[in-house]
Write a protein that holds these residues in place. Structure first.
Motif, PDB file in Angstrom:
ATOM      1  N   LEU A  21     123.987   1.064  49.889  1.00 25.36           N
ATOM      2  CA  LEU A  21     123.464   0.642  51.190  1.00 25.36           C
ATOM      3  C   LEU A  21     124.096   1.519  52.264  1.00 25.36           C
ATOM      4  CD1 LEU A  21     123.651  -3.251  50.798  1.00 25.36           C
ATOM      5  CD2 LEU A  21     121.623  -1.796  50.568  1.00 25.36           C
ATOM      6  N   ILE A  22     123.256   2.225  53.021  1.00 24.44           N
ATOM      7  CA  ILE A  22     123.724   3.109  54.083  1.00 24.44           C
ATOM      8  C   ILE A  22     123.162   2.639  55.423  1.00 24.44           C
ATOM      9  CG2 ILE A  22     123.727   5.476  54.977  1.00 24.44           C
ATOM     10  CD1 ILE A  22     125.271   5.287  52.408  1.00 24.44           C
ATOM     11  N   ASP A  23     124.031   2.442  56.407  1.00 25.68           N
ATOM     12  CA  ASP A  23     123.642   2.006  57.750  1.00 25.68           C
ATOM     13  C   ASP A  23     122.971   0.634  57.731  1.00 25.68           C
ATOM     14  OD1 ASP A  23     123.679   2.552  60.549  1.00 25.68           O
ATOM     15  OD2 ASP A  23     121.524   2.970  60.479  1.00 25.68           O
ATOM     16  N   ASN A  24     123.226  -0.150  56.719  1.00 26.38           N
ATOM     17  CA  ASN A  24     122.747  -1.539  56.662  1.00 26.38           C
ATOM     18  C   ASN A  24     123.565  -2.262  55.602  1.00 26.38           C
ATOM     19  OD1 ASN A  24     120.752  -2.201  54.083  1.00 26.38           O
ATOM     20  ND2 ASN A  24     120.865  -0.014  54.546  1.00 26.38           N
ATOM     21  N   GLN A  25     123.415  -3.573  55.558  1.00 27.72           N
ATOM     22  CA  GLN A  25     124.140  -4.373  54.574  1.00 27.72           C
ATOM     23  C   GLN A  25     123.192  -5.190  53.703  1.00 27.72           C
ATOM     24  OE1 GLN A  25     127.313  -6.442  56.796  1.00 27.72           O
ATOM     25  NE2 GLN A  25     127.342  -4.653  58.154  1.00 27.72           N
ATOM     26  N   GLY A  26     121.935  -4.724  53.621  1.00 32.24           N
ATOM     27  CA  GLY A  26     120.962  -5.359  52.751  1.00 32.24           C
ATOM     28  C   GLY A  26     120.135  -6.446  53.386  1.00 32.24           C
ATOM     29  N   THR A  27     120.507  -6.854  54.590  1.00 39.44           N
ATOM     30  CA  THR A  27     119.790  -7.958  55.241  1.00 39.44           C
ATOM     31  C   THR A  27     118.491  -7.505  55.896  1.00 39.44           C
ATOM     32  OG1 THR A  27     121.070  -7.637  57.264  1.00 39.44           O
ATOM     33  CG2 THR A  27     121.927  -9.226  55.675  1.00 39.44           C
ATOM     34  N   THR A  28     118.260  -6.207  55.979  1.00 31.89           N
ATOM     35  CA  THR A  28     117.051  -5.701  56.642  1.00 31.89           C
ATOM     36  C   THR A  28     116.165  -4.911  55.678  1.00 31.89           C
ATOM     37  OG1 THR A  28     118.361  -3.792  57.386  1.00 31.89           O
ATOM     38  CG2 THR A  28     118.073  -5.611  58.940  1.00 31.89           C
ATOM     39  N   SER A  29     116.286  -5.175  54.375  1.00 31.32           N
ATOM     40  CA  SER A  29     115.447  -4.508  53.378  1.00 31.32           C
ATOM     41  C   SER A  29     114.784  -5.518  52.463  1.00 31.32           C
ATOM     42  CB  SER A  29     116.278  -3.535  52.535  1.00 31.32           C
ATOM     43  OG  SER A  29     115.497  -3.020  51.461  1.00 31.32           O
ATOM     44  N   GLN A  30     113.457  -5.448  52.374  1.00 25.36           N
ATOM     45  CA  GLN A  30     112.744  -6.347  51.470  1.00 25.36           C
ATOM     46  C   GLN A  30     112.812  -5.878  50.026  1.00 25.36           C
ATOM     47  OE1 GLN A  30     108.298  -6.045  51.938  1.00 25.36           O
ATOM     48  NE2 GLN A  30     108.838  -4.773  53.703  1.00 25.36           N
ATOM     49  N   LEU A  31     113.365  -4.670  49.789  1.00 26.66           N
ATOM     50  CA  LEU A  31     113.508  -4.160  48.429  1.00 26.66           C
ATOM     51  C   LEU A  31     114.709  -4.764  47.709  1.00 26.66           C
ATOM     52  CD1 LEU A  31     112.898  -0.344  49.078  1.00 26.66           C
ATOM     53  CD2 LEU A  31     111.263  -1.988  48.139  1.00 26.66           C
ATOM     54  N   LEU A  32     115.681  -5.226  48.473  1.00 26.41           N
ATOM     55  CA  LEU A  32     116.952  -5.644  47.894  1.00 26.41           C
ATOM     56  C   LEU A  32     116.825  -6.744  46.837  1.00 26.41           C
ATOM     57  CD1 LEU A  32     119.990  -5.068  48.023  1.00 26.41           C
ATOM     58  CD2 LEU A  32     120.184  -6.923  49.669  1.00 26.41           C
ATOM     59  N   PRO A  33     116.074  -7.833  47.080  1.00 29.40           N
ATOM     60  CA  PRO A  33     115.998  -8.896  46.059  1.00 29.40           C
ATOM     61  C   PRO A  33     115.504  -8.396  44.703  1.00 29.40           C
ATOM     62  CG  PRO A  33     115.139  -9.695  48.158  1.00 29.40           C
ATOM     63  CD  PRO A  33     115.341  -8.215  48.308  1.00 29.40           C
ATOM     64  N   ALA A  34     114.490  -7.514  44.701  1.00 29.45           N
ATOM     65  CA  ALA A  34     113.951  -6.997  43.434  1.00 29.45           C
ATOM     66  C   ALA A  34     114.975  -6.121  42.717  1.00 29.45           C
ATOM     67  CB  ALA A  34     112.671  -6.211  43.694  1.00 29.45           C
ATOM     68  N   VAL A  35     115.720  -5.331  43.494  1.00 28.28           N
ATOM     69  CA  VAL A  35     116.753  -4.473  42.899  1.00 28.28           C
ATOM     70  C   VAL A  35     117.878  -5.320  42.310  1.00 28.28           C
ATOM     71  CG1 VAL A  35     118.512  -2.739  43.430  1.00 28.28           C
ATOM     72  CG2 VAL A  35     116.206  -2.504  44.370  1.00 28.28           C
ATOM     73  N   GLN A  36     118.279  -6.348  43.023  1.00 25.07           N
ATOM     74  CA  GLN A  36     119.320  -7.235  42.515  1.00 25.07           C
ATOM     75  C   GLN A  36     118.844  -7.999  41.283  1.00 25.07           C
ATOM     76  OE1 GLN A  36     120.004  -9.365  46.224  1.00 25.07           O
ATOM     77  NE2 GLN A  36     122.013  -8.382  46.463  1.00 25.07           N
TER      78      GLN A  36
END
Length: 425
Positions: free
Chosen positions: A152-167
């Motif tokens: 995660l660069i310049d964010n902490q995952g709270t502003t990406s809808q891709l994060l849940p699928a990756v996790q």
């Protein structure tokens, strides 16, 4: 109180087609660990630049990052940016990719939203910055099992809808590098979150100065990346007007490598007619109270999302206005998705955008804040869920906008004018 609190940081902003660059095998390079005496990149004439401020922290974090990279050689990683990445995020992701290449780590830079700000489009096109748009549909076609970690660069995952699928795919979080206030608890192998730093580009430039990558002005890719970093630093410090000592030192270092003509071409990108129309709408619909200018601009296409922060940039220049908030309903026709997007700009030093937005809009059921901010700027995103779509019925669409418009104004005006009734019956 939010109007008299110390200044902190946050916001992410920003149509590129998905690309599938050929992945070339990178020869593994043995790199010595950084020494305690901070190393710096050479500009080709033997001159060395040693940062004077926060020297021990820079050295420590650089060594920790190098150790993390050494532990994951020959792997593949996903570098996830916020859905609408800004120049700071894009440039730093590229810098991370170049650093990781030295350890035979192959990185793909991805984001789920779009690039609609003319400067962001120009940045990616003119520098060939290797960022890819992965929609949720794209994600379903990818074999995520081939990736060993994500960053995660310049964010902490709270502003990406891709994060849940990756996790959900079981990919571990390896690296977090950001300059925004902490948004959530972070569990990562390497973390460098510095809310007091004005730009993530400053942090990455310090990594370069410490020797994680030796920039070479004869290498076109290095020159373009240095130019992107200069743009990111300039963007997040309001053209260096909010820069601190370490930002100026970073800019001074990048000045040895960046292409001034290329940066000027990026900055000269013209606004589209649609952006001008949104700015006109914000002028027409704004209300001004207590030096706050608040404007709802109605419905926008997904590709025009970045017209909202540009409208806020414009409204805050009005006489007797120190803070502007512009918001609208952004509609993604492909996914039938609607979300309220808003941007805040302020010149008032005692107003903390991060605290103001968090207090105004609060959190969702999972504890995730709807927005946040950094010095002078902030943003928020509010999913509309069940109420999304069905705008073919014009009377329903009008009614839906009126409800959201009234609710957002109420939440903002209860902070701007706490003693007044924001919405008159």
């Amino acid at each position: 109180m939010y109007l008299n609190s110390p200044v902190t940081q946050f916001e992410g902003l920003s149509l590129t087609k998905e690309t599938n660059p050929e992945e070339s095998e990178i020869e593994a390079i043995e790199l010595p660990l950084l020494t305690r005496s901070t190393q710096s990149s050479s500009n080709g004439d033997g001159g060395m630049y040693v940062p004077q401020r926060g020297n021990s922290l820079i050295t420590q974090k650089s060594e920790e990052l190098q150790k993390a990279l050494l532990g994951h050689r020959h792997e593949r990683q996903l570098v996830i940016l916020q859905d609408f990445p800004d120049p700071d995020a894009l440039s730093c992701a590229w810098a991370y990719q170049l650093i990781a290449q030295q350890y035979d780590i192959k990185c793909e830079i991805i984001y789920a939203g779009t690039l609609s700000h003319q400067e962001n489009i120009a940045l990616v096109k003119l520098t060939n910055l290797p960022a890819q748009r992965w929609t949720m549909q794209t994600l379903k076609t990818k074999d995520l099992s081939s990736y060993h970690g994500f960053v995660l660069i310049d964010n902490q995952g709270t502003t990406s809808q891709l994060l849940p699928a990756v996790q959900q795919a079981g990919i571990p979080l390896m690296v977090v590098i950001d300059h925004h206030s902490l948004q959530t608890e972070i569990k990562s192998e390497f973390v460098d979150v510095r809310p007091y730093v004005r730009a993530t580009a400053t942090i990455f430039t310090q990594y370069l100065q410490a020797g994680l990558l030796s920039l070479d002005s004869s290498i076109s890719q290095h020159v373009k990346c240095a130019t992107a970093l200069m743009h990111g630093l300039r963007s997040d410090t309001n053209r260096l007007m909010q820069a601190q000592e370490e930002d100026f030192m970073a800019a001074g270092y990048l000045s040895r490598f960046y292409d001034a003509q290329l940066l000027n071409a990026i900055l000269q990108a013209n606004r589209s007619k649609r952006v001008m129309d949104v700015i006109e709408r914000s002028l027409k619909n704004r209300i001004v109270q207590n030096n706050f200018s608040i404007a709802g601009v109605g419905y926008l296409r997904y590709d025009d999302r970045d017209a909202i922060p540009q409208a806020a940039d414009f409204l805050v220049t009005e006489e007797n206005v120190h803070t502007a908030v512009v918001y609208g309903i952004v509609h993604d026709e492909d996914d039938e998705l609607e979300v309220v997007i808003g941007s805040l700009r302020t010149t008032k030093l005692t107003l903390d955008p991060d605290e103001f937005i968090k207090e105004a809009f609060g959190q969702d059921s999972t504890g995730r804040f709807f927005g946040g901010g950094r010095t002078g700027a902030g943003g928020f995103e509010i999913p509309m869920g069940f109420l999304s779509g069905s705008n073919e019925n014009s009377s329903y669409a009008k009614l839906k906008w009126e409800v959201f418009d009234a609710q957002i104004k109420q939440k903002l005006l209860r902070l701007v004018n706490p003693k007044d009734n924001p919405i008159q019956s």
